[in-house]
Design a protein around this motif. Structure first.
Motif, mmCIF file in Angstrom:
data_model
loop_
_atom_site.group_PDB
_atom_site.id
_atom_site.type_symbol
_atom_site.label_atom_id
_atom_site.label_comp_id
_atom_site.label_asym_id
_atom_site.label_seq_id
_atom_site.Cartn_x
_atom_site.Cartn_y
_atom_site.Cartn_z
ATOM 1 N N PRO A 93 0.640 -0.961 -0.027
ATOM 2 C CA PRO A 93 -0.079 0.051 -0.084
ATOM 3 C C PRO A 93 1.386 0.956 0.071
ATOM 4 O O PRO A 93 1.737 0.920 0.196
ATOM 5 N N ALA A 94 0.649 2.279 -0.318
ATOM 6 C CA ALA A 94 0.951 3.865 -0.748
ATOM 7 C C ALA A 94 0.011 4.859 0.097
ATOM 8 O O ALA A 94 -0.498 4.770 -0.657
ATOM 9 N N LEU A 95 1.288 5.090 1.596
ATOM 10 C CA LEU A 95 -0.322 5.484 2.466
ATOM 11 C C LEU A 95 -0.335 6.787 2.007
ATOM 12 O O LEU A 95 -1.432 7.865 2.379
ATOM 13 N N ALA A 96 0.874 7.161 1.344
ATOM 14 C CA ALA A 96 0.768 8.872 0.521
ATOM 15 C C ALA A 96 1.161 8.952 -0.814
ATOM 16 O O ALA A 96 2.753 8.372 -1.127
ATOM 17 N N VAL A 97 1.078 9.548 -1.798
ATOM 18 C CA VAL A 97 1.490 9.542 -2.784
ATOM 19 C C VAL A 97 1.282 11.440 -2.790
ATOM 20 O O VAL A 97 0.464 11.742 -2.896
ATOM 21 N N GLY A 98 2.481 11.908 -3.710
ATOM 22 C CA GLY A 98 2.370 13.569 -3.918
ATOM 23 C C GLY A 98 3.994 13.969 -4.576
ATOM 24 O O GLY A 98 4.161 13.497 -4.911
ATOM 25 N N THR A 99 3.854 15.348 -4.669
ATOM 26 C CA THR A 99 4.768 15.547 -4.850
ATOM 27 C C THR A 99 5.122 16.905 -4.445
ATOM 28 O O THR A 99 4.079 17.713 -3.758
ATOM 29 N N ILE A 100 6.575 16.767 -3.809
ATOM 30 C CA ILE A 100 7.193 18.329 -2.867
ATOM 31 C C ILE A 100 7.590 19.769 -4.214
ATOM 32 O O ILE A 100 8.449 18.868 -4.750
#
Length: 100
Positions: A93-100
């Motif tokens: 599972p990917a608990l969080a996905v994003g771009t910084i």
């Protein structure tokens, strides 16, 4: 929490190009990463003599971020390649996905 996951698969060097070509053709795979790793197993019978001496097999690990609902489609697409060597995989599972 997200509905995304990381699909990690382990591919023999002889078949990695076929797998990468397949992944590049799938619309739902927006990208992936690869790395060369040393795979250890208790199933030495399938190792070459040099791999048995070294104690490991060189394999390519491919990590793909995708929707959980796309995992079945991906495993079907990879199975259709009918490769000589089996592809081992796991899904995390990917608990969080994003771009910084």
């Amino acid at each position: 929490m997200t509905d995304r996951c990381i699909f990690s698969c382990f591919v023999d060097p002889e078949t990695v190009d076929n797998v990468l070509d397949c992944l590049l053709c799938l619309e739902y795979v927006s990208g992936f990463s690869t790395q060369k790793i040393e795979g250890y197993s208790k199933e030495h019978a399938s190792y070459s003599v040099s791999e048995q001496v070294a104690g490991y097999r060189s394999v390519c690990r491919i990590d793909i971020q995708l929707l959980v609902s796309e995992v079945d489609d991906l495993t079907v697409a990879l199975a259709e390649l009918a490769l000589q060597h089996k592809i081992r995989y796991w899904v995390t599972p990917a608990l969080a996905v994003g771009t910084i």
